[in-house]
Design an enzyme around this catalytic site. Structure first.
Site, PDB file in Angstrom:
ATOM      1  N   ARG A 198      11.493   3.539   3.089  1.00  0.00           N
ATOM      2  CA  ARG A 198      11.036   2.619   4.142  1.00  0.00           C
ATOM      3  C   ARG A 198      12.171   1.659   4.443  1.00  0.00           C
ATOM      4  NH1 ARG A 198       5.667  -1.058   4.414  1.00  0.00           N
ATOM      5  NH2 ARG A 198       4.890   0.952   5.088  1.00  0.00           N
ATOM      6  N   HIS A 220       5.730   5.764  11.457  1.00  0.00           N
ATOM      7  CA  HIS A 220       5.120   5.669  10.132  1.00  0.00           C
ATOM      8  C   HIS A 220       4.210   6.904   9.981  1.00  0.00           C
ATOM      9  CE1 HIS A 220       3.659   4.119   6.465  1.00  0.00           C
ATOM     10  NE2 HIS A 220       3.195   2.942   6.835  1.00  0.00           N
ATOM     11  N   ARG A 275       0.801  -1.224   0.000  1.00  0.00           N
ATOM     12  CA  ARG A 275       0.000   0.000   0.000  1.00  0.00           C
ATOM     13  C   ARG A 275       0.831   1.270   0.000  1.00  0.00           C
ATOM     14  NH1 ARG A 275      -3.194  -3.653   1.823  1.00  0.00           N
ATOM     15  NH2 ARG A 275      -1.264  -4.391   2.683  1.00  0.00           N
ATOM     16  N   THR A 276       1.794   1.357   0.900  1.00  0.00           N
ATOM     17  CA  THR A 276       2.518   2.611   1.042  1.00  0.00           C
ATOM     18  C   THR A 276       3.295   2.882  -0.238  1.00  0.00           C
ATOM     19  OG1 THR A 276       2.666   2.153   3.383  1.00  0.00           O
ATOM     20  CG2 THR A 276       4.052   3.916   2.555  1.00  0.00           C
ATOM     21  N   LYS A 308      27.564  -4.068  -3.255  1.00  0.00           N
ATOM     22  CA  LYS A 308      29.017  -3.876  -3.455  1.00  0.00           C
ATOM     23  C   LYS A 308      29.641  -3.211  -2.243  1.00  0.00           C
ATOM     24  CE  LYS A 308      28.252  -2.832  -8.345  1.00  0.00           C
ATOM     25  NZ  LYS A 308      28.279  -1.674  -9.259  1.00  0.00           N
TER      26      LYS A 308
HETATM   27  C1  NCD Z   1       1.751  -0.948   8.137  1.00  0.00           C
HETATM   28  C2  NCD Z   1       3.266  -0.905   8.251  1.00  0.00           C
HETATM   29  O1  NCD Z   1       3.974  -1.160   7.303  1.00  0.00           O
HETATM   30  O2  NCD Z   1       3.695  -0.542   9.334  1.00  0.00           O
HETATM   31  N1  NCD Z   1       1.332  -1.164   6.817  1.00  0.00           N
HETATM   32  C3  NCD Z   1       1.050  -0.065   6.065  1.00  0.00           C
HETATM   33  O3  NCD Z   1       1.918   0.718   5.765  1.00  0.00           O
HETATM   34  N2  NCD Z   1      -0.231   0.145   5.728  1.00  0.00           N
HETATM   35  C4  NCD Z   1       1.106  -1.860   9.085  1.00  0.00           C
HETATM   36  C5  NCD Z   1       1.558  -3.289   9.149  1.00  0.00           C
HETATM   37  O4  NCD Z   1       2.384  -3.737   8.358  1.00  0.00           O
HETATM   38  O5  NCD Z   1       1.035  -3.976  10.023  1.00  0.00           O
END
Ligand code: NCD
Length: 339
Positions: A111, A144, A61-62, A90
Site C-alpha cells: 500500500r 484498491h 483493516r487491510t 539511506k
Molecule cells: C479505505 C482505504 O484505505 O482506501 N480503507 C480500507 O482499506 N478499508 C477507505 C478509506 O480509508 O476511506
C-alpha cells in the site's frame, strides 16, 4: 475453474466466472476454518510460502486482514510499515526495495500513497529472474482492488436470496473524487446485469470523469445527485465513504456538509427495509454510531468478509483453489454458515 490470478493491481481482468469463483472460495474457506481439523488443513496449505506486507501508507483493516489471511493459510509474514525503519532512509530506490523484498518472499502485498506504484512494482517483477506476484492493497487515490472484491462478496451475499447483484441500484456517497474504494468498485460493476449506480456527493467531491467515461463505454447506467434524501428510497445498497482529508491541500474537506451527506436513525427511515449500508471504514461523521444497531448496517460484516476474501485471493494466486473445493467435497465439517 475460472482464470488464473497473478498480480492484482486493479479491477481490470476480473470477469464474472472469476468473481463467482472467488466468492465461492471465500465462503468455503471460512466454513472450513470453523472446525479445528479444518483450520489445521488450511494451515498446512502453504507452510513454505512467505509474504511481505509493505505498508508505508497507514492501514488498520487491510493490513490486519492480509496478515491474518496469510496466517490462516500457513504463510509466514514480514512487514515494513514505517519507511523510516527501512533502507529507503539511506536513499534506496523504490525499485531496489521491491526487488530486495522479492529476494526473500513469495508474494508482496503493498500500500502506497502514490498511484501506480503497485503497477510499477509488477512491471519490475516481470523483468527479473525471480519474480513474485504483487498485490495492490491501495495505491494513492486511484485503486484498491482487494477492497472492491470483498465489497462484491458482501453485496453478493447480502442479495443471495434476491437474485444476486444483477438488477440492483447501488448508491455511492461521500468523497467520490478522492476515494479509491468506490473507483475500484465501479470497475467491477460491468460483470453484473442491469445494475444502476447513483453517485451522491456535493459537486466538489463528485466522481471523476475517467470513471464516468469507463462506465459510459461499458453501457452502465449511472446518475449523479447531491440530494441524499431523494436518492435513498430507490437504493438497494448504499456504499458510504469518508472524506479523504489526507489529500487536502487547503482544507477542502471542510466544504463537506454532513447535515446533507450522512446517515443517522432518522435518514435510515427513508431506506428500503431490505436495503444494505456498506462502508469500507474507517468512518467519520458520515454514519452515526446509532446506525450500527440497524440490521441493514453491513459494514462490520463487510470488514470481517475482508480477511476471508483476501485468503481466497492468496489461494487463487498460489493455485490451490482445487484443494479447497476438494477439502470441502471430502466433507470436512464446515461449521455453520456465518451470517
Ligand atoms: C479505505 C482505504 O484505505 O482506501 N480503507 C480500507 O482499506 N478499508 C477507505 C478509506 O480509508 O476511506
Amino acid at each position: 475453474m475460472a482464470g488464473h490470478l497473478y498480480h492484482v493491481l486493479d479491477t481490470r481482468g476480473f470477469d464474472r466466472p472469476l468473481l463467482d469463483e472467488l466468492c465461492e472460495l471465500t465462503t468455503r474457506l471460512r466454513g472450513i476454518a470453523k472446525s479445528p481439523e479444518g483450520a489445521r488443513e488450511l494451515q498446512n496449505l502453504l507452510p513454505q510460502a512467505r509474504a511481505m506486507l509493505y505498508f508505508p501508507q497507514p492501514s488498520t483493516r487491510t493490513f490486519l486482514s492480509f496478515n491474518n489471511a496469510c496466517h490462516v493459510l500457513g504463510i509466514r509474514t514480514s512487514e515494513i510499515r514505517d519507511p523510516a525503519t527501512s533502507s529507503e532512509v539511506k536513499g534506496e530506490s523504490f525499485d531496489d526495495s521491491i526487488r530486495t523484498f522479492s529476494s526473500y518472499v513469495d508474494v508482496i502485498v503493498m500500500r502506497t500513497p502514490e498511484a501506480g506504484f503497485a503497477a510499477r512494482a509488477a512491471a519490475l517483477m516481470d523483468r527479473i529472474a525471480r519474480p513474485v506476484p504483487i498485490i495492490n492493497a491501495g495505491s494513492g487515490k486511484d485503486q484498491h482492488p482487494t477492497q472492491a472484491l470483498l465489497d462484491i462478496y458482501t453485496l453478493a451475499r447480502s442479495f443471495a436470496l434476491r437474485g444476486g447483484i444483477d438488477g440492483k441500484v447501488i448508491g455511492m456517497m461521500g468523497d467520490l473524487k478522492r476515494g479509491r474504494t468506490v473507483r475500484s468498485l465501479c470497475g467491477l460493476i460491468k460483470n453484473y446485469r442491469d445494475v444502476e449506480l447513483v453517485f451522491i456527493a456535493p459537486k466538489q467531491f463528485a466522481m471523476e470523469g475517467d470513471i464516468k467515461l469507463q462506465l459510459d463505454a461499458q453501457g452502465i447506467r449511472y446518475r449523479e445527485t447531491s440530494r441524499l434524501a431523494d436518492a435513498l428510497p430507490g437504493l438497494d445498497a448504499l456504499y458510504v465513504t469518508r472524506m479523504q482529508t489526507e489529500w487536502d491541500t487547503a482544507g477542502e474537506s471542510r466544504a463537506m456538509d454532513y447535515g446533507q451527506f450522512s446517515l443517522n436513525s432518522a435518514t435510515m427511515k427513508r431506506l428500503k427495509p431490505d436495503a444494505i449500508v456498506m462502508h469500507p471504514l474507517p468512518r467519520g461523521p458520515e454514519i452515526d454510531t446509532a446506525v450500527d444497531e440497524d440490521p441493514r448496517a453491513m459494514y462490520w460484516r463487510q470488514e470481517r468478509n475482508g480477511m476471508w476474501m483476501r485468503a481466497a485471493i492468496l489461494l487463487k494466486i498460489f493455485r490451490l483453489e482445487d484443494r479447497i473445493f476438494s477439502l470441502a467435497a471430502e466433507g470436512l465439517p464446515e461449521g455453520p454458515d456465518p451470517p
